[in-house]
Motif scaffolding. Structure first.
Motif, PDB file in Angstrom:
ATOM      1  N   HIS A  46       0.815  -1.217   0.000  1.00 29.87           N
ATOM      2  CA  HIS A  46       0.000   0.000   0.000  1.00 29.87           C
ATOM      3  C   HIS A  46       0.848   1.267   0.000  1.00 29.87           C
ATOM      4  N   ASP A  47       1.981   1.207  -0.697  1.00 31.53           N
ATOM      5  CA  ASP A  47       2.803   2.404  -0.790  1.00 31.53           C
ATOM      6  C   ASP A  47       2.932   2.918  -2.224  1.00 31.53           C
ATOM      7  N   ILE A  48       2.335   2.211  -3.174  1.00 28.57           N
ATOM      8  CA  ILE A  48       2.246   2.682  -4.554  1.00 28.57           C
ATOM      9  C   ILE A  48       0.779   2.586  -4.970  1.00 28.57           C
ATOM     10  N   PHE A  49       0.262   3.688  -5.480  1.00 28.81           N
ATOM     11  CA  PHE A  49      -1.105   3.753  -5.995  1.00 28.81           C
ATOM     12  C   PHE A  49      -1.017   4.323  -7.407  1.00 28.81           C
ATOM     13  N   ALA A  50      -1.735   3.726  -8.345  1.00 29.80           N
ATOM     14  CA  ALA A  50      -1.678   4.225  -9.714  1.00 29.80           C
ATOM     15  C   ALA A  50      -3.053   4.169 -10.367  1.00 29.80           C
ATOM     16  N   CYS A  51      -3.320   5.172 -11.161  1.00 31.52           N
ATOM     17  CA  CYS A  51      -4.490   5.199 -12.022  1.00 31.52           C
ATOM     18  C   CYS A  51      -3.935   5.305 -13.436  1.00 31.52           C
ATOM     19  N   ILE A  52      -4.164   4.265 -14.229  1.00 31.32           N
ATOM     20  CA  ILE A  52      -3.526   4.129 -15.535  1.00 31.32           C
ATOM     21  C   ILE A  52      -4.589   4.232 -16.623  1.00 31.32           C
ATOM     22  N   HIS A  53      -4.353   5.108 -17.573  1.00 33.84           N
ATOM     23  CA  HIS A  53      -5.287   5.353 -18.673  1.00 33.84           C
ATOM     24  C   HIS A  53      -4.707   4.755 -19.950  1.00 33.84           C
ATOM     25  N   GLY A  54      -5.556   4.139 -20.763  1.00 34.55           N
ATOM     26  CA  GLY A  54      -5.078   3.573 -22.013  1.00 34.55           C
ATOM     27  C   GLY A  54      -6.209   3.049 -22.857  1.00 34.55           C
ATOM     28  N   THR A  55      -5.854   2.191 -23.793  1.00 35.40           N
ATOM     29  CA  THR A  55      -6.816   1.619 -24.724  1.00 35.40           C
ATOM     30  C   THR A  55      -6.697   0.102 -24.725  1.00 35.40           C
ATOM     31  N   LEU A  56      -7.839  -0.564 -24.609  1.00 38.53           N
ATOM     32  CA  LEU A  56      -7.892  -2.023 -24.711  1.00 38.53           C
ATOM     33  C   LEU A  56      -8.220  -2.411 -26.144  1.00 38.53           C
ATOM     34  N   THR A  57      -7.416  -3.315 -26.711  1.00 34.89           N
ATOM     35  CA  THR A  57      -7.689  -3.853 -28.041  1.00 34.89           C
ATOM     36  C   THR A  57      -7.477  -5.360 -28.006  1.00 34.89           C
ATOM     37  N   GLN A  58      -8.173  -6.061 -28.861  1.00 36.17           N
ATOM     38  CA  GLN A  58      -8.014  -7.513 -28.892  1.00 36.17           C
ATOM     39  C   GLN A  58      -6.617  -7.854 -29.379  1.00 36.17           C
ATOM     40  N   GLU A  59      -5.954  -8.746 -28.659  1.00 37.61           N
ATOM     41  CA  GLU A  59      -4.627  -9.239 -29.055  1.00 37.61           C
ATOM     42  C   GLU A  59      -4.843 -10.437 -29.969  1.00 37.61           C
ATOM     43  N   THR A  60      -4.369 -10.346 -31.201  1.00 37.62           N
ATOM     44  CA  THR A  60      -4.603 -11.412 -32.177  1.00 37.62           C
ATOM     45  C   THR A  60      -3.336 -12.198 -32.524  1.00 37.62           C
ATOM     46  N   ARG A  61      -2.197 -11.787 -31.988  1.00 33.05           N
ATOM     47  CA  ARG A  61      -0.956 -12.498 -32.303  1.00 33.05           C
ATOM     48  C   ARG A  61      -0.887 -13.790 -31.487  1.00 33.05           C
ATOM     49  N   PRO A  62      -0.890 -14.950 -32.150  1.00 34.67           N
ATOM     50  CA  PRO A  62      -0.861 -16.234 -31.431  1.00 34.67           C
ATOM     51  C   PRO A  62       0.373 -16.386 -30.538  1.00 34.67           C
ATOM     52  N   GLU A  63       1.508 -15.822 -30.947  1.00 36.85           N
ATOM     53  CA  GLU A  63       2.722 -15.968 -30.140  1.00 36.85           C
ATOM     54  C   GLU A  63       2.597 -15.229 -28.800  1.00 36.85           C
ATOM     55  N   ILE A  64       1.856 -14.137 -28.772  1.00 37.93           N
ATOM     56  CA  ILE A  64       1.619 -13.414 -27.511  1.00 37.93           C
ATOM     57  C   ILE A  64       0.616 -14.192 -26.661  1.00 37.93           C
ATOM     58  N   PHE A  65      -0.452 -14.669 -27.290  1.00 44.30           N
ATOM     59  CA  PHE A  65      -1.462 -15.467 -26.580  1.00 44.30           C
ATOM     60  C   PHE A  65      -0.792 -16.656 -25.892  1.00 44.30           C
ATOM     61  N   ASP A  66       0.068 -17.365 -26.612  1.00 44.68           N
ATOM     62  CA  ASP A  66       0.745 -18.548 -26.073  1.00 44.68           C
ATOM     63  C   ASP A  66       1.812 -18.200 -25.040  1.00 44.68           C
ATOM     64  N   LYS A  67       2.469 -17.071 -25.214  1.00 51.00           N
ATOM     65  CA  LYS A  67       3.583 -16.684 -24.340  1.00 51.00           C
ATOM     66  C   LYS A  67       3.167 -16.584 -22.876  1.00 51.00           C
ATOM     67  N   TYR A  68       1.986 -16.051 -22.607  1.00 49.29           N
ATOM     68  CA  TYR A  68       1.563 -15.792 -21.234  1.00 49.29           C
ATOM     69  C   TYR A  68       0.619 -16.857 -20.667  1.00 49.29           C
ATOM     70  N   TRP A  69       0.219 -17.800 -21.494  1.00 47.30           N
ATOM     71  CA  TRP A  69      -0.700 -18.837 -21.027  1.00 47.30           C
ATOM     72  C   TRP A  69      -0.022 -19.656 -19.941  1.00 47.30           C
ATOM     73  N   SER A  70      -0.779 -19.986 -18.889  1.00 53.12           N
ATOM     74  CA  SER A  70      -0.223 -20.759 -17.776  1.00 53.12           C
ATOM     75  C   SER A  70      -1.299 -21.668 -17.197  1.00 53.12           C
ATOM     76  N   ASN A  71      -0.900 -22.534 -16.280  1.00 54.38           N
ATOM     77  CA  ASN A  71      -1.885 -23.379 -15.592  1.00 54.38           C
ATOM     78  C   ASN A  71      -2.874 -22.524 -14.812  1.00 54.38           C
ATOM     79  N   ALA A  72      -2.393 -21.444 -14.212  1.00 58.56           N
ATOM     80  CA  ALA A  72      -3.282 -20.554 -13.461  1.00 58.56           C
ATOM     81  C   ALA A  72      -4.317 -19.917 -14.383  1.00 58.56           C
TER      82      ALA A  72
END
Length: 160
Positions: free
Chosen positions: A76-102
């Motif tokens: 509780h010593d860092i607080f952030a409000c982050i503004h940006g844009t959400l877009t669908q990620e369509t690159r299969p290599e990115i989708f696979d890179k972060y996939w995990s059992n969790a």
């Protein structure tokens, strides 16, 4: 001016480090009038202006667009409000890179689930507050003394 930029960069780096330890944010679409929801950000040590989320295609943020994410560090010593844009990620290599059992635990059909998708959050800017948990600051809080703005910690407004 240079000192402020360096201080802002240090606060930003600290935010990324803390997000790496606890990548949970509240995120919502700007103007949707729906509540933000908790999501787990998929972070990349080499990407300092974007992160990703897995979600269902019927999730309230799935349509993408302008969004706001809020982050609070474990300590509780860092607080952030982050503004940006959400877009669908369509690159299969990115989708696979972060996939995990969790991640798989959230989707009945795993990677092949027809309802699973990935969103990329492209950061535009953020406000970050770094709280000062010094002994002096804690003493003032406990004794009801006034904490002056320059004693409260650091605040950075950063374009990302």
């Amino acid at each position: 001016m240079q000192a402020k930029q360096e201080e802002d960069a240090a606060v930003r780096e600290r935010m990324w480090k803390e997000m790496g330890k606890s990548p949970f944010v509240m995120i919502g679409l700007v103007g949707s009038h729906q509540h933000s929801e908790p999501m787990t950000a998929q972070l990349d040590k080499d990407a300092n202006s974007e992160f990703w989320f897995y979600c269902n295609k019927d999730n309230r943020i799935a349509k993408g667009g302008e969004a706001m994410a809020q982050f609070v560090s474990k300590g509780h010593d860092i607080f952030a409000c982050i503004h940006g844009t959400l877009t669908q990620e369509t690159r299969p290599e990115i989708f696979d890179k972060y996939w995990s059992n969790a991640t798989e635990a959230w989707f009945e059909g795993g990677k092949q689930d027809p309802n699973v998708m990935m969103l990329r959050f492209e950061l535009t800017d953020a406000e970050i507050w770094e709280g000062d948990q010094s002994v002096g600051g804690l003493f003032k809080m406990l004794t009801g003394q006034t904490i002056k703005p320059d004693e409260a910690g650091k605040h950075a407004e950063v374009a990302l």
